[in-house]
Design an enzyme around this catalytic site. Sequence first.
Site, mmCIF file in Angstrom:
data_model
loop_
_atom_site.group_PDB
_atom_site.id
_atom_site.type_symbol
_atom_site.label_atom_id
_atom_site.label_comp_id
_atom_site.label_asym_id
_atom_site.label_seq_id
_atom_site.Cartn_x
_atom_site.Cartn_y
_atom_site.Cartn_z
ATOM 1 N N ASN A 141 0.821 -1.234 0.000
ATOM 2 C CA ASN A 141 0.000 0.000 0.000
ATOM 3 C C ASN A 141 0.847 1.273 0.000
ATOM 4 O O ASN A 141 0.440 2.285 -0.559
ATOM 5 C CB ASN A 141 -1.039 -0.013 1.133
ATOM 6 C CG ASN A 141 -0.437 -0.231 2.489
ATOM 7 O OD1 ASN A 141 0.765 -0.487 2.617
ATOM 8 N ND2 ASN A 141 -1.255 -0.143 3.513
ATOM 9 N N GLU B 269 4.087 -4.194 12.445
ATOM 10 C CA GLU B 269 3.047 -3.180 12.208
ATOM 11 C C GLU B 269 1.951 -3.882 11.418
ATOM 12 O O GLU B 269 2.140 -4.192 10.242
ATOM 13 C CB GLU B 269 3.615 -2.007 11.395
ATOM 14 C CG GLU B 269 4.695 -1.228 12.101
ATOM 15 C CD GLU B 269 4.174 -0.415 13.273
ATOM 16 O OE1 GLU B 269 2.947 -0.274 13.404
ATOM 17 O OE2 GLU B 269 5.002 0.048 14.067
ATOM 18 N N CYS C 8 -3.554 1.018 6.857
ATOM 19 C CA CYS C 8 -3.785 0.422 8.177
ATOM 20 C C CYS C 8 -4.434 1.411 9.140
ATOM 21 O O CYS C 8 -5.070 1.013 10.097
ATOM 22 C CB CYS C 8 -2.462 -0.057 8.744
ATOM 23 S SG CYS C 8 -1.251 1.255 8.787
ATOM 24 N N GLU D 37 7.502 2.075 15.447
ATOM 25 C CA GLU D 37 8.401 2.716 14.495
ATOM 26 C C GLU D 37 8.270 4.218 14.731
ATOM 27 O O GLU D 37 7.262 4.686 15.223
ATOM 28 C CB GLU D 37 8.009 2.348 13.059
ATOM 29 C CG GLU D 37 8.254 0.881 12.772
ATOM 30 C CD GLU D 37 7.908 0.458 11.351
ATOM 31 O OE1 GLU D 37 6.931 0.967 10.787
ATOM 32 O OE2 GLU D 37 8.621 -0.410 10.817
HETATM 33 P P1 NAD Z 1 0.417 -9.449 3.777
HETATM 34 O O1 NAD Z 1 0.681 -9.768 5.199
HETATM 35 O O2 NAD Z 1 -0.274 -10.447 2.942
HETATM 36 O O3 NAD Z 1 1.790 -9.138 2.994
HETATM 37 C C1 NAD Z 1 2.745 -8.243 3.496
HETATM 38 C C2 NAD Z 1 4.141 -8.757 3.143
HETATM 39 O O4 NAD Z 1 4.338 -10.026 3.761
HETATM 40 C C3 NAD Z 1 4.400 -8.958 1.654
HETATM 41 O O5 NAD Z 1 5.731 -8.586 1.372
HETATM 42 C C4 NAD Z 1 4.245 -10.459 1.479
HETATM 43 O O6 NAD Z 1 4.986 -10.991 0.405
HETATM 44 C C5 NAD Z 1 4.809 -10.958 2.808
HETATM 45 N N1 NAD Z 1 4.344 -12.301 3.177
HETATM 46 C C6 NAD Z 1 3.109 -12.830 2.990
HETATM 47 N N2 NAD Z 1 3.086 -14.104 3.469
HETATM 48 C C7 NAD Z 1 4.321 -14.361 3.963
HETATM 49 C C8 NAD Z 1 4.910 -15.491 4.592
HETATM 50 N N3 NAD Z 1 4.219 -16.609 4.811
HETATM 51 N N4 NAD Z 1 6.197 -15.411 4.977
HETATM 52 C C9 NAD Z 1 6.917 -14.283 4.768
HETATM 53 N N5 NAD Z 1 6.413 -13.184 4.183
HETATM 54 C C10 NAD Z 1 5.126 -13.211 3.793
HETATM 55 O O7 NAD Z 1 -0.339 -8.069 3.844
HETATM 56 P P2 NAD Z 1 -0.947 -7.225 2.669
HETATM 57 O O8 NAD Z 1 -2.294 -7.727 2.360
HETATM 58 O O9 NAD Z 1 0.030 -7.107 1.560
HETATM 59 O O10 NAD Z 1 -1.030 -5.787 3.399
HETATM 60 C C11 NAD Z 1 -2.179 -5.342 3.999
HETATM 61 C C12 NAD Z 1 -2.094 -5.443 5.511
HETATM 62 O O11 NAD Z 1 -0.993 -4.675 5.997
HETATM 63 C C13 NAD Z 1 -3.310 -4.854 6.170
HETATM 64 O O12 NAD Z 1 -3.760 -5.685 7.201
HETATM 65 C C14 NAD Z 1 -2.804 -3.536 6.738
HETATM 66 O O13 NAD Z 1 -3.536 -3.049 7.816
HETATM 67 C C15 NAD Z 1 -1.399 -3.866 7.077
HETATM 68 N N6 NAD Z 1 -0.589 -2.646 7.156
HETATM 69 C C16 NAD Z 1 -0.179 -2.232 8.391
HETATM 70 C C17 NAD Z 1 0.561 -1.061 8.524
HETATM 71 C C18 NAD Z 1 1.030 -0.593 9.878
HETATM 72 O O14 NAD Z 1 1.908 0.262 9.926
HETATM 73 N N7 NAD Z 1 0.489 -1.119 10.972
HETATM 74 C C19 NAD Z 1 0.898 -0.324 7.377
HETATM 75 C C20 NAD Z 1 0.465 -0.778 6.132
HETATM 76 C C21 NAD Z 1 -0.280 -1.961 6.046
#
Ligand code: NAD
Length: 475
Positions: free
Chosen positions: A147, A246, A280, A456
């Site tokens: 995102n 996060e 998020c 962070e």
């Molecule tokens: P996701 O968890 O599917 O993917 C995020 C990252 O994790 C990607 O790089 C992906 O390749 C990696 N990943 C996925 N499965 C993995 C595994 N089994 N092992 C290692 N790496 C793996 O999340 P998404 O759908 O891409 O992002 C959306 C989510 O992120 C939402 O829930 C959002 O709220 C959260 N988010 C949080 C913040 C924050 O600062 N708290 C900021 C942005 C997004």
Amino acid sequence: MDASCYVNGKWVEADARFDVFNPATGEVVGTAVDAGSNVATAAVDAAAAAFPEWSATTAVERAAAIRRISAALLANKDEMASLIVAEQGKPKGQADFEVVYATQWLDWFAEEGRRAYGEVVPTHMPGKRLIVQQKPLGVAVAITPWNFPVAMIARKLAPALAAGCTIVVKPAEQTPLSPASLFEAIAKAELPPGVCNLVTSLEPEPLAPALLEDPRVRKITFTGSTEVGKLLVRASATNLARISLELGGQAPFIVFDDADLNAAVAGVLMSKFQVNGQSCLCANRIFAQESIAGEFTERLTEAVGKLTVGPGTSQDTDVGPLIDDRGFAKVSAHVADAVAGGATITTGGSRVDSLSGGYFFQPTVLSGCTDDMLCVSEETFGPVAPVLTFADEETVIRRANNTRFGLAAYVYTSDLGRALRTSEALEFGMVGVNDPMPASPTAPFGGFKESGLGREGGHDGLAAFMEKKLVSFIA
Ligand code: NAD
């Protein structure tokens, strides 16, 4: 653009590549290297080899290097922002801001690294001296989402480098191109080889053991979903690597009857519809006090109805496409569930037919929502604003806190006492009082409960990449 991995100061190819799609059109906009675990291991090798020399540089030298990255980013802002638009879909203005936001994190940590003070602690024994030093943890691995494909990397890379850590970054598979562009800026900044490494891949799972379970990796830093965050906690247990997470949010946005309703509507527009609700921090549950709920919903409906949906490349676009079919299906399911449960669509509610090539969903307001609807009880991650009503302060706080998440919450009121009481009672890591964007590189960013671990930003952001060492002298 075709993105490669960046390992030990060199661009690295692999046997396979994967396509990167434009969510606004479905067209291929580039390719990226589909690295295997051998590339991931080579990146950890390089980061481990670079660590002794990098951690021995002075904080002043590291600050200068981080500032060079920031300057290279700004110099290439337009191209990098265009890549963000092409692979992520957000409007160009928001992409431009993302690049600037990334430099704000770099600039803050360039300075903060110079303030990694230790302590001299008073002792209980004559002749004994206790000195506490701050030491970098070692090799860090950063896994980031789609995102904010550049800013989320900057948020991790900046404190890691400032602390004296070296780093391996694995960006999201949907958005590897703008991270590769960020690494072009890093290459221009001429840091020693191996200090910053990039590994792209279509599937994250095959790389996970090499990145997360290597004993040389002493820090894992992740932004993404709570489900994946929990998997990473398990992986971090292998060698007790330190971990920062996060994760997801489910933010309540509470509008009291004494609020400035125009400000509250503007706040929802910013919090809910920036990045198409795929943030998020974005408002997921909009609570309006009963006496103003009708008027507030009317004004919100009117404002949301005026938002222009389109590709991020168009100057007029306020809201771009969703990232992919999975995101689109979730948003559609949440709206359908709300309508089946008795909610009313006051604007939007379906696919944008005129933009059939991409994942465009109309900005939507739902009234008459209840706490058990999916759009209220889960993170929708899309342009849907469900409005719920409440009677009084006590009940809305109880309902707002009734979630496993605890990232951001918002309160709109003109009563100072109410602002203080409610912001103190909300179980969230960040509360915006009449403020739709409670985030800054200078302040702790992170969540309570299942929204994450650690912070962070601010002093805590640097401390997350350091460990305290006590040296006890008898002299
Ligand atoms: P996701 O968890 O599917 O993917 C995020 C990252 O994790 C990607 O790089 C992906 O390749 C990696 N990943 C996925 N499965 C993995 C595994 N089994 N092992 C290692 N790496 C793996 O999340 P998404 O759908 O891409 O992002 C959306 C989510 O992120 C939402 O829930 C959002 O709220 C959260 N988010 C949080 C913040 C924050 O600062 N708290 C900021 C942005 C997004």
